[in-house]
Enzyme design. Structure first.
Site, PDB file in Angstrom:
ATOM      1  N   SER A 154       5.632  24.381  25.028  1.00  0.00           N
ATOM      2  CA  SER A 154       6.141  25.291  24.143  1.00  0.00           C
ATOM      3  C   SER A 154       7.434  25.867  24.728  1.00  0.00           C
ATOM      4  O   SER A 154       7.756  25.571  25.724  1.00  0.00           O
ATOM      5  CB  SER A 154       5.372  26.447  23.964  1.00  0.00           C
ATOM      6  OG  SER A 154       5.766  27.581  23.588  1.00  0.00           O
ATOM      7  N   TYR A 167      -0.312  32.630  28.394  1.00  0.00           N
ATOM      8  CA  TYR A 167       0.273  31.730  27.538  1.00  0.00           C
ATOM      9  C   TYR A 167       1.461  31.091  28.250  1.00  0.00           C
ATOM     10  O   TYR A 167       1.791  29.738  28.281  1.00  0.00           O
ATOM     11  CB  TYR A 167       0.671  32.179  26.080  1.00  0.00           C
ATOM     12  CG  TYR A 167       1.028  31.109  25.068  1.00  0.00           C
ATOM     13  CD1 TYR A 167       0.147  30.391  24.458  1.00  0.00           C
ATOM     14  CD2 TYR A 167       2.330  30.547  24.798  1.00  0.00           C
ATOM     15  CE1 TYR A 167       0.218  29.421  23.422  1.00  0.00           C
ATOM     16  CE2 TYR A 167       2.508  29.835  23.975  1.00  0.00           C
ATOM     17  CZ  TYR A 167       1.517  28.982  23.295  1.00  0.00           C
ATOM     18  OH  TYR A 167       1.825  27.892  22.400  1.00  0.00           O
TER      19      TYR A 167
HETATM   20  P1  NAD Z   1      -3.525  25.588  15.456  1.00  0.00           P
HETATM   21  O1  NAD Z   1      -4.322  26.976  15.639  1.00  0.00           O
HETATM   22  O2  NAD Z   1      -3.243  25.463  13.907  1.00  0.00           O
HETATM   23  O3  NAD Z   1      -4.344  24.239  16.030  1.00  0.00           O
HETATM   24  C1  NAD Z   1      -4.761  24.141  17.282  1.00  0.00           C
HETATM   25  C2  NAD Z   1      -6.087  23.220  17.041  1.00  0.00           C
HETATM   26  O4  NAD Z   1      -6.704  23.317  18.388  1.00  0.00           O
HETATM   27  C3  NAD Z   1      -7.265  24.167  16.450  1.00  0.00           C
HETATM   28  O5  NAD Z   1      -7.701  23.344  15.385  1.00  0.00           O
HETATM   29  C4  NAD Z   1      -8.083  24.617  17.234  1.00  0.00           C
HETATM   30  O6  NAD Z   1      -9.377  24.542  16.837  1.00  0.00           O
HETATM   31  C5  NAD Z   1      -8.064  23.814  18.366  1.00  0.00           C
HETATM   32  N1  NAD Z   1      -8.798  23.985  19.761  1.00  0.00           N
HETATM   33  C6  NAD Z   1      -8.458  25.129  20.179  1.00  0.00           C
HETATM   34  N2  NAD Z   1      -8.970  25.484  21.381  1.00  0.00           N
HETATM   35  C7  NAD Z   1      -9.647  24.232  21.525  1.00  0.00           C
HETATM   36  C8  NAD Z   1     -10.825  23.585  22.405  1.00  0.00           C
HETATM   37  N3  NAD Z   1     -11.020  24.159  23.834  1.00  0.00           N
HETATM   38  N4  NAD Z   1     -11.099  22.282  22.530  1.00  0.00           N
HETATM   39  C9  NAD Z   1     -10.415  21.549  21.328  1.00  0.00           C
HETATM   40  N5  NAD Z   1      -9.921  21.962  20.440  1.00  0.00           N
HETATM   41  C10 NAD Z   1      -9.303  23.189  20.525  1.00  0.00           C
HETATM   42  O7  NAD Z   1      -1.950  25.639  16.216  1.00  0.00           O
HETATM   43  P2  NAD Z   1      -0.951  24.707  16.225  1.00  0.00           P
HETATM   44  O8  NAD Z   1       0.516  25.454  16.244  1.00  0.00           O
HETATM   45  O9  NAD Z   1      -1.348  23.305  15.778  1.00  0.00           O
HETATM   46  O10 NAD Z   1      -1.202  24.476  18.060  1.00  0.00           O
HETATM   47  C11 NAD Z   1      -1.008  23.302  18.660  1.00  0.00           C
HETATM   48  C12 NAD Z   1      -0.349  23.134  19.928  1.00  0.00           C
HETATM   49  O11 NAD Z   1       1.100  23.712  19.843  1.00  0.00           O
HETATM   50  C13 NAD Z   1      -0.917  24.305  20.923  1.00  0.00           C
HETATM   51  O12 NAD Z   1      -1.060  23.662  22.284  1.00  0.00           O
HETATM   52  C14 NAD Z   1       0.085  25.435  20.682  1.00  0.00           C
HETATM   53  O13 NAD Z   1      -0.090  26.280  22.000  1.00  0.00           O
HETATM   54  C15 NAD Z   1       1.233  24.745  20.524  1.00  0.00           C
HETATM   55  N6  NAD Z   1       2.244  25.486  20.081  1.00  0.00           N
HETATM   56  C16 NAD Z   1       2.209  26.202  18.929  1.00  0.00           C
HETATM   57  C17 NAD Z   1       3.468  26.715  18.467  1.00  0.00           C
HETATM   58  C18 NAD Z   1       3.387  27.383  17.334  1.00  0.00           C
HETATM   59  O14 NAD Z   1       4.213  28.341  16.905  1.00  0.00           O
HETATM   60  N7  NAD Z   1       2.234  27.154  16.210  1.00  0.00           N
HETATM   61  C19 NAD Z   1       4.618  26.842  19.197  1.00  0.00           C
HETATM   62  C20 NAD Z   1       4.614  26.146  20.458  1.00  0.00           C
HETATM   63  C21 NAD Z   1       3.492  25.391  20.791  1.00  0.00           C
END
Ligand code: NAD
Length: 302
Positions: A154, A167
């Site tokens: 991120s 985080y």
């Molecule tokens: P999201 O919440 O839509 O999707 C994340 C998915 O991971 C969910 O379906 C959740 O059920 C699954 N998950 C959570 N814990 C888990 C576990 N222990 N085992 C297996 N699956 C698990 O969020 P997203 O934005 O798609 O996030 C994806 C990645 O991107 C994450 O690593 C997040 O930290 C990172 N990220 C997100 C953002 C943002 O703004 N959305 C920004 C930077 C980085």
């Protein structure tokens, strides 16, 4: 001809959000897909996580594109579940070419008020979960002397934000972990690269706690969140970015077009990391006109 014809891609956190976008984009470009998700709640997470119904819908979307799909529940904190899924993928598809270690959770608390459980769960999923995913999938790539890891950090892997030290620590750690994987796997012709998304339009962002945090006032709407995020980006007029923006970057890294790209951190952040910084809690001099929401802490409400 697809850009990933004949490849097999394994994606954690694939029930929705960025993971689902990776699965559908890679399938469109010819890859067979393995997706996993926890499909359950983690007690310290204050928004709904992915569900079995969402995971199955993504799998159906992949099949509708003419590709094969394995979709299973696996918690990235559980090495035995990950190993079982890897074995199933190898039995059914014979190989794994691309691994997207994407699963993640979010949460907010001041570090002195954060519980051990909040810290352990977030580090367990967002950092240790990537090590466990790599530990499970790397050996078959090493045997084949071929493969590609795409690891999700991120912009929080490069800079701190208040109220989520767990985080920030995890995402900084992911960059170090990915560099370590890269230096150990490079000699086996296995590439490792890291995505640094800015705010992306997924439920991890668009939930009550995060909307209030981003907007700076209570009961903020999705529109309020997007309006506030426009201050975050350098490129004009961008709120939270679409998942496809990250999927497009992942597709390029996964494809042979990036066959010599290894060990990089790629921001997908509309230029946020160019910006010089911002004080989230300035102390104003006595008598300075107060802003309507000054002193309001959205987390006190949760
Ligand atoms: P999201 O919440 O839509 O999707 C994340 C998915 O991971 C969910 O379906 C959740 O059920 C699954 N998950 C959570 N814990 C888990 C576990 N222990 N085992 C297996 N699956 C698990 O969020 P997203 O934005 O798609 O996030 C994806 C990645 O991107 C994450 O690593 C997040 O930290 C990172 N990220 C997100 C953002 C943002 O703004 N959305 C920004 C930077 C980085």
């Amino acid at each position: 001809m697809g850009r990933l014809d004949g490849k097999v891609a394994y994606i954690t956190g694939g029930a929705r959000g960025q993971g689902a976008a990776f699965a559908l984009t890679f399938a469109r470009e010819g890859a067979d897909i393995v997706i996993s998700d926890i499909c359950d709640q983690i007690d310290t997470v204050r928004y709904d996580l992915g569900t079995k119904g969402e995971l199955e819908a993504v799998a159906q979307g992949v099949r509708n594109l003419g590709r094969r799909c394995i979709a299973d529940v696996a918690d990235v904190r559980d090495q035995a579940q990950l190993d079982a899924l890897t074995q199933k993928a190898l039995n059914e598809f014979g190989k794994i070419d691309i691994v997207c270690a994407n699963a993640g959770i979010h949460g907010v608390a001041k570090f002195w008020a954060m519980t051990e459980n909040q810290w352990d769960n977030l580090i367990g999923v967002n950092l240790t979960g990537i090590w466990k995913t790599a530990k499970s999938t790397a050996p078959s790539m090493i045997d084949r002397q071929s493969g590609c890891f795409i690891v999700t950090s991120s912009v929080s892997g490069r800079e701190p934000l208040p109220e989520y030290c767990h985080y920030t620590s995890a995402k900084h750690g992911v960059i170090g972990l990915a560099k370590s994987l890269a230096i150990e796997l490079g000699p086996y012709n296995i590439r490792v690269n890291t995505l640094l998304p800015g705010p992306i339009d997924t439920p991890l962002n668009d939930n009550p706690v995060n909307r209030d945090w981003a907007a700076g006032f209570p009961n903020a709407t999705t529109d309020d969140m997007h309006a506030s995020i426009r201050h975050w980006h350098n490129l004009r007029g961008r709120g939270a970015l679409p998942v496809q923006a990250v999927a497009n970057a992942a597709l390029w890294l996964a494809s042979d077009e990036a066959e010599h790209v290894h060990g990089v951190e790629l921001p997908i952040d509309a230029g946020h990391l160019l910006l010089p910084g911002f004080n989230h809690a300035p102390v104003q001099p006595e008598g300075y006109p107060r802003r309507p929401n000054e002193g309001y802490n959205p987390y006190d409400a949760y």
